[in-house]
Scaffold this active site. Structure first.
Site, PDB file in Angstrom:
ATOM      1  CG  ASP A 343      -2.004   1.145   1.112  1.00  0.00           C
ATOM      2  OD1 ASP A 343      -1.957   1.961   0.479  1.00  0.00           O
ATOM      3  OD2 ASP A 343      -2.979   0.709   1.815  1.00  0.00           O
ATOM      4  NE  ARG A 345      -4.874   2.966   0.458  1.00  0.00           N
ATOM      5  CZ  ARG A 345      -5.799   2.311   1.021  1.00  0.00           C
ATOM      6  NH1 ARG A 345      -7.239   2.610   0.842  1.00  0.00           N
ATOM      7  NH2 ARG A 345      -5.803   1.038   1.663  1.00  0.00           N
TER       8      ARG A 345
END
Length: 431
Positions: A343, A345
Site C-alpha cells: 500500500d 497511500r
C-alpha cells in the site's frame, strides 16, 4: 540565466525564438516570502507558482500540478495564452471556513494551504500589483444524487426534510476542492526522514522533473504533480469545528472501478454510499429522524492504493490466475509481488484537511482502516465510535478483500478470520 537557445518557434502563440529559461537558480527579484504557520494570511504570504513572471515564483512546481501537462499542451496548441491570468471575480467561497487555531500550527497542516480559498480577498493588493496568484482551494455548493440514497428514501431508511435531502433524493452539500501544497520540512518530519533526503528522492523518482528540489533549499514549498481531494459536507460547515456537535465522517480513497462503474471485486462504492447515507442521517434534524449533527466525506485521489490503476488490474489478474484461485491469505502478497509494497497511500498527510476544517473530534468514523484511524488519532483528533460496513453490502467477490483486511488488523466488531478461515473465501475466476 539561460541554457542555450533554440532556433525553432516555441508555439503558435510565440513565433519568435526564445532562450530556454531554467528555474534551478535563484535569480530575479520580487518573490514574496512564505512564512509557514503564520497566524494571518498577510504574515504567511501568498503561494505563487506562476510560469510567466519567473521572478515572482516562491515555490517549486506550478499550480494545478497534476494538470500542468494538459496546460502545456493547450499552450503548445495555441489554445491558451501563456500569459493568461485567472479572473477571480465572483469566485469567492460560498461558505466561510476558518481560520482555526490549527491553521497557525505548522505541525498540524503541512500538505495544503489553509489560506488557499481566500486568495482574492487576502491578497487583493498583490493581485493588483501583477502577481499571478491562484487559489488552491475552492468552496461551493451542490446537489448530490445517488441511486443508493434514492433507494434509502424509498425503503424508509431516510426521510426527505426539504433542507438537506429533497423528496427526489438530492442531498444538499457544501463541497471543497483541494490541491496539494507541501511544506517540505513538515512533510519530511511526518515521514521520519530529513528534508534533504526527501528532496533528493522526490527529484530522483520524478526523473529530475523539478531541479529546484535539490538546488533551491531556500524554496520550502512544493506544488506536487499529484491528485488532490474533494470534501463533501452535509450540514453546517461551521459545526465541524464544534466537538459538541456530533460528527459522522468517512475518509475515502479513490477507486474508479468501484466508485464510478460499480465493479464488485471490492467494497469501495458500497462503503462510500453507506457513509453518505450515514452522513445525511447524521446531519438531518432530530425531528426529521436524523441525529442533529453534521456529516463529512473526504475523497482523495489515490487510485489503487496510490499504486495506480494499471498496477491494480495487473494484481487482479495475478490473484485470479494463481494456483488455488483468489484467496484472502494471498490477497496482500500478490499486490506486493507486482508493486513491491502492499500500500502506498501512507495516511500521514490525510488528517491535514480535517485540521483545516477545525475538526477536533469525530464521533462516528465510518471506516475499518487501521491506517486511517491511527493517522487521525495520532494527529490529535479524538475518535469515538467506528462504523464498519454491514455484511449485506459486501459483494460476494469482495469477501476475499474484506477477510484479508480484517485479518491484517482492520476494525471489525465480529470475529477476526484465522489462517484456516482465510483460505475458505474464494473470488470469482476470470472466466
Amino acid at each position: 540565466m539561460t541554457a542555450g537557445s533554440s532556433s525553432t518557434p516555441d508555439s503558435p502563440g510565440h513565433p519568435h525564438p526564445r532562450h530556454i529559461r531554467l528555474t534551478s537558480h535563484s535569480g530575479g527579484f520580487g518573490a514574496l516570502p512564505i512564512v509557514w504557520g503564520a497566524e494571518t494570511a498577510r504574515e504567511r504570504g501568498p503561494v505563487v507558482g506562476t510560469t510567466t513572471s519567473r521572478a515572482h515564483r516562491n515555490v517549486i512546481g506550478t499550480h494545478s500540478g497534476s494538470y500542468s501537462v494538459y496546460r502545456a499542451l493547450a499552450v503548445a496548441a495555441g489554445a491558451l495564452k501563456r500569459e493568461h491570468k485567472a479572473d477571480l471575480t465572483n469566485t469567492a467561497p460560498t461558505n466561510t471556513i476558518g481560520p482555526y487555531p490549527q491553521w497557525s500550527d505548522p505541525a498540524k497542516i503541512v500538505s495544503i494551504d489553509p489560506w488557499g480559498a481566500e486568495v482574492a480577498r487576502e491578497y487583493e493588493a498583490e493581485l493588483a500589483a501583477g502577481y499571478d496568484i491562484r487559489p488552491t482551494l475552492a468552496v461551493t455548493q451542490a446537489h448530490v444524487m445517488l441511486p443508493e440514497v434514492i433507494e434509502a428514501l424509498q425503503k424508509g431508511r431516510l426521510k426527505a426534510d426539504g433542507q438537506l435531502l429533497t423528496a427526489n433524493g438530492a442531498a444538499m452539500v457544501t463541497k471543497v476542492a483541494v490541491e496539494p501544497v507541501w511544506y517540505l520540512p513538515g512533510v519530511a518530519k511526518r515521514f521520519g526522514c530529513t528534508e534533504a533526503e526527501l528532496r533528493r528522492v522526490l527529484f530522483e523518482e520524478t526523473g529530475g522533473m523539478y531541479p529546484e528540489l535539490v538546488t533551491r533549499s531556500d524554496l520550502e514549498v512544493f506544488l506536487p504533480p499529484i491528485g488532490g481531494q474533494t470534501v463533501y459536507i452535509f450540514g453546517n460547515p461551521r459545526d465541524l469545528a464544534d466537538p459538541n456537535v456530533e460528527l459522522t465522517a468517512r475518509v475515502h480513497d479513490e477507486c474508479n472501478g468501484s466508485d464510478v462503474f460499480g465493479s464488485d471485486i471490492c467494497t469501495c462504492r458500497p462503503y462510500l454510499t453507506h457513509a453518505i447515507e450515514e452522513c445525511i442521517a447524521a446531519a438531518q434534524p432530530k425531528d426529521k429522524g436524523g441525529r442533529g449533527g453534521v456529516g463529512l466525506v473526504a475523497y482523495s485521489r489515490k487510485e489503487g492504493r496510490a499504486l495506480g490503476e494499471v498496477t491494480k488490474f495487473l494484481v487482479y489478474n495475478a490473484r485470479k490466475r494463481q494456483v488455488g484461485g483468489d484467496t484472502a491469505d494471498q490477497y496482500f502478497a500478490r499486490t506486493e509481488c507486482v508493486a513491491g509494497v502492499q500500500d502506498m497511500r501512507f495516511q500521514e498527510l490525510m488528517p491535514d484537511v480535517l485540521h483545516w476544517l477545525g475538526i477536533r473530534k469525530i464521533h462516528r468514523l465510518v471506516s475499518m482502516s487501521n491506517m486511517k484511524y491511527d493517522a487521525i488519532t495520532g494527529s490529535g483528533i479524538e475518535v469515538g465510535e467506528r462504523i464498519n460496513i454491514p455484511d449485506e453490502l459486501i459483494p460476494a467477490d469482495a469477501r476475499v478483500e474484506m477477510d484479508a483486511k480484517m485479518a491484517a488488523g482492520y476494525f471489525t466488531p465480529g470475529a477476526v478470520p484465522d489462517a484456516d478461515e482465510l483460505k475458505k473465501a474464494k473470488g470469482r475466476a476470470l472466466k
